[in-house]
Design a protein around this motif. Structure first.
Motif, PDB file in Angstrom:
ATOM      1  N   PHE A  82     -13.218   0.583 -21.526  1.00 18.23           N
ATOM      2  CA  PHE A  82     -11.754   0.582 -21.539  1.00 18.23           C
ATOM      3  C   PHE A  82     -11.205   1.563 -20.501  1.00 18.23           C
ATOM      4  CE2 PHE A  82      -7.652   2.072 -23.373  1.00 18.23           C
ATOM      5  CZ  PHE A  82      -6.971   0.870 -23.276  1.00 18.23           C
ATOM      6  N   ASP A  83     -11.809   2.746 -20.396  1.00 19.21           N
ATOM      7  CA  ASP A  83     -11.375   3.723 -19.393  1.00 19.21           C
ATOM      8  C   ASP A  83     -11.575   3.182 -17.989  1.00 19.21           C
ATOM      9  OD1 ASP A  83     -10.581   5.553 -21.275  1.00 19.21           O
ATOM     10  OD2 ASP A  83     -12.464   6.698 -21.236  1.00 19.21           O
ATOM     11  N   ASN A  84     -12.687   2.491 -17.769  1.00 14.04           N
ATOM     12  CA  ASN A  84     -12.957   1.878 -16.468  1.00 14.04           C
ATOM     13  C   ASN A  84     -11.908   0.816 -16.154  1.00 14.04           C
ATOM     14  OD1 ASN A  84     -14.337   1.165 -14.067  1.00 14.04           O
ATOM     15  ND2 ASN A  84     -15.426  -0.467 -15.142  1.00 14.04           N
ATOM     16  N   PHE A  85     -11.542   0.038 -17.179  1.00 10.76           N
ATOM     17  CA  PHE A  85     -10.524  -1.007 -17.019  1.00 10.76           C
ATOM     18  C   PHE A  85      -9.176  -0.381 -16.638  1.00 10.76           C
ATOM     19  CE2 PHE A  85      -7.078  -3.538 -18.879  1.00 10.76           C
ATOM     20  CZ  PHE A  85      -7.306  -4.775 -18.277  1.00 10.76           C
ATOM     21  N   LEU A  86      -8.775   0.680 -17.344  1.00 10.99           N
ATOM     22  CA  LEU A  86      -7.490   1.315 -17.066  1.00 10.99           C
ATOM     23  C   LEU A  86      -7.457   1.954 -15.684  1.00 10.99           C
ATOM     24  CD1 LEU A  86      -6.377   2.960 -20.426  1.00 10.99           C
ATOM     25  CD2 LEU A  86      -5.597   0.835 -19.395  1.00 10.99           C
ATOM     26  N   ARG A  87      -8.583   2.502 -15.234  1.00  7.00           N
ATOM     27  CA  ARG A  87      -8.637   3.061 -13.878  1.00  7.00           C
ATOM     28  C   ARG A  87      -8.419   1.958 -12.840  1.00  7.00           C
ATOM     29  NH1 ARG A  87     -12.703   6.540 -15.990  1.00  7.00           N
ATOM     30  NH2 ARG A  87     -14.331   5.052 -15.412  1.00  7.00           N
ATOM     31  N   SER A  88      -9.012   0.797 -13.098  1.00 10.32           N
ATOM     32  CA  SER A  88      -8.825  -0.339 -12.198  1.00 10.32           C
ATOM     33  C   SER A  88      -7.371  -0.798 -12.195  1.00 10.32           C
ATOM     34  CB  SER A  88      -9.736  -1.508 -12.614  1.00 10.32           C
ATOM     35  OG  SER A  88     -11.095  -1.134 -12.602  1.00 10.32           O
ATOM     36  N   VAL A  89      -6.773  -0.825 -13.386  1.00  7.57           N
ATOM     37  CA  VAL A  89      -5.356  -1.201 -13.498  1.00  7.57           C
ATOM     38  C   VAL A  89      -4.490  -0.218 -12.727  1.00  7.57           C
ATOM     39  CG1 VAL A  89      -3.404  -1.368 -15.096  1.00  7.57           C
ATOM     40  CG2 VAL A  89      -5.580  -2.443 -15.681  1.00  7.57           C
ATOM     41  N   ASP A  90      -4.789   1.077 -12.842  1.00  6.09           N
ATOM     42  CA  ASP A  90      -4.003   2.097 -12.149  1.00  6.09           C
ATOM     43  C   ASP A  90      -4.045   1.897 -10.636  1.00  6.09           C
ATOM     44  OD1 ASP A  90      -3.145   3.346 -14.444  1.00  6.09           O
ATOM     45  OD2 ASP A  90      -4.744   4.845 -14.448  1.00  6.09           O
ATOM     46  N   VAL A  91      -5.208   1.556 -10.106  1.00  5.07           N
ATOM     47  CA  VAL A  91      -5.338   1.326  -8.659  1.00  5.07           C
ATOM     48  C   VAL A  91      -4.467   0.142  -8.227  1.00  5.07           C
ATOM     49  CG1 VAL A  91      -6.928   0.587  -6.834  1.00  5.07           C
ATOM     50  CG2 VAL A  91      -7.647   2.317  -8.490  1.00  5.07           C
ATOM     51  N   ILE A  92      -4.502  -0.922  -9.012  1.00  8.42           N
ATOM     52  CA  ILE A  92      -3.707  -2.111  -8.688  1.00  8.42           C
ATOM     53  C   ILE A  92      -2.215  -1.806  -8.764  1.00  8.42           C
ATOM     54  CG2 ILE A  92      -3.115  -4.454  -9.437  1.00  8.42           C
ATOM     55  CD1 ILE A  92      -6.037  -4.703 -10.415  1.00  8.42           C
ATOM     56  N   VAL A  93      -1.813  -1.103  -9.826  1.00  9.22           N
ATOM     57  CA  VAL A  93      -0.393  -0.761 -10.003  1.00  9.22           C
ATOM     58  C   VAL A  93       0.088   0.150  -8.876  1.00  9.22           C
ATOM     59  CG1 VAL A  93       1.243   0.485 -11.459  1.00  9.22           C
ATOM     60  CG2 VAL A  93      -0.352  -1.135 -12.491  1.00  9.22           C
ATOM     61  N   GLU A  94      -0.745   1.104  -8.450  1.00 11.17           N
ATOM     62  CA  GLU A  94      -0.373   1.979  -7.336  1.00 11.17           C
ATOM     63  C   GLU A  94      -0.137   1.163  -6.070  1.00 11.17           C
ATOM     64  OE1 GLU A  94       0.350   5.143  -6.918  1.00 11.17           O
ATOM     65  OE2 GLU A  94       0.197   5.527  -9.061  1.00 11.17           O
ATOM     66  N   GLY A  95      -0.987   0.151  -5.852  1.00 10.59           N
ATOM     67  CA  GLY A  95      -0.801  -0.722  -4.693  1.00 10.59           C
ATOM     68  C   GLY A  95       0.499  -1.501  -4.784  1.00 10.59           C
ATOM     69  N   LEU A  96       0.837  -1.952  -5.996  1.00  8.96           N
ATOM     70  CA  LEU A  96       2.090  -2.682  -6.183  1.00  8.96           C
ATOM     71  C   LEU A  96       3.295  -1.774  -5.970  1.00  8.96           C
ATOM     72  CD1 LEU A  96       1.230  -4.869  -9.311  1.00  8.96           C
ATOM     73  CD2 LEU A  96       1.668  -5.687  -6.998  1.00  8.96           C
ATOM     74  N   ILE A  97       3.191  -0.513  -6.399  1.00  9.87           N
ATOM     75  CA  ILE A  97       4.291   0.423  -6.201  1.00  9.87           C
ATOM     76  C   ILE A  97       4.580   0.600  -4.714  1.00  9.87           C
ATOM     77  CG2 ILE A  97       4.922   2.871  -6.384  1.00  9.87           C
ATOM     78  CD1 ILE A  97       3.607   2.870  -9.154  1.00  9.87           C
ATOM     79  N   GLU A  98       3.518   0.572  -3.895  1.00  9.50           N
ATOM     80  CA  GLU A  98       3.696   0.692  -2.453  1.00  9.50           C
ATOM     81  C   GLU A  98       4.349  -0.546  -1.859  1.00  9.50           C
ATOM     82  OE1 GLU A  98       3.012   3.196  -0.259  1.00  9.50           O
ATOM     83  OE2 GLU A  98       2.636   4.469  -2.000  1.00  9.50           O
ATOM     84  N   SER A  99       3.966  -1.742  -2.344  1.00  5.89           N
ATOM     85  CA  SER A  99       4.455  -2.987  -1.739  1.00  5.89           C
ATOM     86  C   SER A  99       5.703  -3.532  -2.420  1.00  5.89           C
ATOM     87  CB  SER A  99       3.349  -4.052  -1.763  1.00  5.89           C
ATOM     88  OG  SER A  99       2.890  -4.280  -3.087  1.00  5.89           O
ATOM     89  N   ILE A 100       5.723  -3.533  -3.760  1.00  6.45           N
ATOM     90  CA  ILE A 100       6.880  -4.029  -4.525  1.00  6.45           C
ATOM     91  C   ILE A 100       7.185  -2.985  -5.593  1.00  6.45           C
ATOM     92  CG2 ILE A 100       7.872  -6.037  -5.705  1.00  6.45           C
ATOM     93  CD1 ILE A 100       5.495  -7.679  -4.801  1.00  6.45           C
ATOM     94  N   PRO A 101       7.908  -1.908  -5.244  1.00  2.73           N
ATOM     95  CA  PRO A 101       8.081  -0.768  -6.158  1.00  2.73           C
ATOM     96  C   PRO A 101       8.566  -1.142  -7.550  1.00  2.73           C
ATOM     97  CG  PRO A 101       8.933  -0.225  -3.984  1.00  2.73           C
ATOM     98  CD  PRO A 101       8.585  -1.680  -3.949  1.00  2.73           C
ATOM     99  N   VAL A 102       9.585  -2.008  -7.642  1.00  5.92           N
ATOM    100  CA  VAL A 102      10.137  -2.319  -8.963  1.00  5.92           C
ATOM    101  C   VAL A 102       9.092  -2.998  -9.840  1.00  5.92           C
ATOM    102  CG1 VAL A 102      11.090  -4.577  -8.286  1.00  5.92           C
ATOM    103  CG2 VAL A 102      12.123  -3.307 -10.174  1.00  5.92           C
ATOM    104  N   LEU A 103       8.255  -3.840  -9.263  1.00  7.41           N
ATOM    105  CA  LEU A 103       7.201  -4.516 -10.018  1.00  7.41           C
ATOM    106  C   LEU A 103       6.151  -3.524 -10.493  1.00  7.41           C
ATOM    107  CD1 LEU A 103       5.828  -7.137 -11.006  1.00  7.41           C
ATOM    108  CD2 LEU A 103       4.799  -7.356  -8.737  1.00  7.41           C
ATOM    109  N   GLY A 104       5.690  -2.657  -9.579  1.00  8.57           N
ATOM    110  CA  GLY A 104       4.662  -1.693  -9.936  1.00  8.57           C
ATOM    111  C   GLY A 104       5.114  -0.701 -10.997  1.00  8.57           C
ATOM    112  N   TYR A 105       6.333  -0.154 -10.842  1.00  8.02           N
ATOM    113  CA  TYR A 105       6.833   0.825 -11.805  1.00  8.02           C
ATOM    114  C   TYR A 105       7.062   0.198 -13.184  1.00  8.02           C
ATOM    115  CZ  TYR A 105       7.527   4.669  -8.501  1.00  8.02           C
ATOM    116  OH  TYR A 105       7.332   5.690  -7.613  1.00  8.02           O
ATOM    117  N   LEU A 106       7.584  -1.026 -13.212  1.00  8.63           N
ATOM    118  CA  LEU A 106       7.823  -1.676 -14.507  1.00  8.63           C
ATOM    119  C   LEU A 106       6.504  -1.988 -15.209  1.00  8.63           C
ATOM    120  CD1 LEU A 106      10.837  -4.064 -13.792  1.00  8.63           C
ATOM    121  CD2 LEU A 106      10.799  -2.030 -15.256  1.00  8.63           C
TER     122      LEU A 106
END
Length: 323
Positions: A82-106
């Motif tokens: 589960f921790d490994n999964f959440l770390r992967s999610v965090d990386v993806i969300v950080e990328g979204l924050i860079e490209s589509i901020p409103v999507l990543g933050y939400l």
């Protein structure tokens, strides 16, 4: 921009004026992040034009991590996965924050509010919730393209099958009396709330949606008069589709139109097959979400490669069309 009369809540606070201008402030851990002002129409069209292939790659990776739960043994083993999964999610969300901020933050907000804090849920239930959230954006992207396509053809919108994700939504709204009169603000905490609100506000504007015969993107015109090409500067020297679509390109444009129609038709068919699996379970014609995402990735790549001259129309159609 007011934030509930001084009460700060984490999430997106947004105002929409009569011309469709969006003022957006994200409240994250008590801090305010002012997003650039955008026009509602531009925001809707940009979603429809976004290439989802990188998003699909990220989703496929999350699915591989998810499958590791099948081989976990005991609470400690499950916690590590589960921790490994959440770390992967965090990386993806950080990328979204860079490209589509409103999507990543939400997305980050949704994860923190609904899954980090739900201690009574099992690890598997939390993971399913996160993956469903990621799926929602792809559903929004797919059904928004259906909606714009139907509008461009003056078809009646089908909110039961083709545009179901936009059929219903509950959005928290605040009203404040200011020197400018009664003002309205929306409070949003999820990706679905954001796009449901934008799409329905877009529909309220009763705009004329058309599709460019050259680039295949949707655009809005002031009149209902049929317009073949958009005037976006997509080419060198600031040239628009209107500039680069002379009679000499008619043969290419006819093929391009064929590619667009094949892509739209097959996308609709594949999406329905995925919906059939949710409704009736596995059947001969149904496909899984992963199978739909895999086709979408390959089809978008083929369509884009054809437009860029990297793939012939015949080979693009072989990839896009599915029996």
């Amino acid at each position: 921009m007011y934030l509930y009369d001084g009460l700060i809540r984490d999430g997106l606070h947004m105002r929409i004026d009569d011309n469709g201008k969006l003022e957006r402030v994200l409240s994250v851990d008590g801090k305010h992040i002012e997003l650039p002002d955008v026009n509602l129409v531009d925001e809707i069209l940009s979603i429809a034009e976004t290439d989802d292939s990188n998003y699909v790659i990220a989703m496929n990776y999350l699915n591989t991590v998810y499958k590791e739960f099948e081989s976990t043994e005991g609470l400690e083993d499950g916690a590590k996965v589960f921790d490994n999964f959440l770390r992967s999610v965090d990386v993806i969300v950080e990328g979204l924050i860079e490209s589509i901020p409103v999507l990543g933050y939400l997305m980050r907000q949704t994860i923190q509010m609904k899954w980090y804090e739900e201690y009574e849920l099992t690890f598997l239930e939390k993971v399913n919730g996160v993956i469903d959230m990621f799926h929602h954006y792809l559903f929004v992207s797919t059904e928004l393209e259906f909606l714009l396509s139907d509008l461009s053809q003056s078809k009646e919108l089908d909110f039961e099958k083709r545009c179901n994700v936009f059929k219903y939504g509950e959005i928290t709204t605040a009203y404040t009396h200011t020197k400018n009169g009664l003002e309205q603000e929306y409070y949003i905490t999820t990706v679905l709330e954001y796009y449901i609100l934008l799409v329905n506000k877009f529909l309220e504007m009763n705009l004329n949606v058309q599709r460019c015969k050259c680039c295949g993107n949707f655009f809005v015109t002031k009149t209902k008069r049929k317009t073949l090409y958009c005037d976006r500067a997509l080419y060198r020297g600031g040239k628009t589709c209107k500039d680069v679509a002379p009679k000499a390109m008619q043969k290419y444009l006819a093929k391009n139109d064929e590619i667009i129609k094949a892509y739209d038709k097959t996308k609709n068919k594949m999406y329905k097959r995925m919906q059939r699996a949710d409704t009736f379970g596995e059947t001969e014609k149904s496909i899984s979400y992963d199978e739909y995402a895999d086709w979408l990735f390959k089809a978008q790549q083929a369509r884009n490669n054809y437009r860029n001259g990297k793939l012939s129309a015949e080979n693009a159609l072989k990839i896009i069309q599915i029996d």
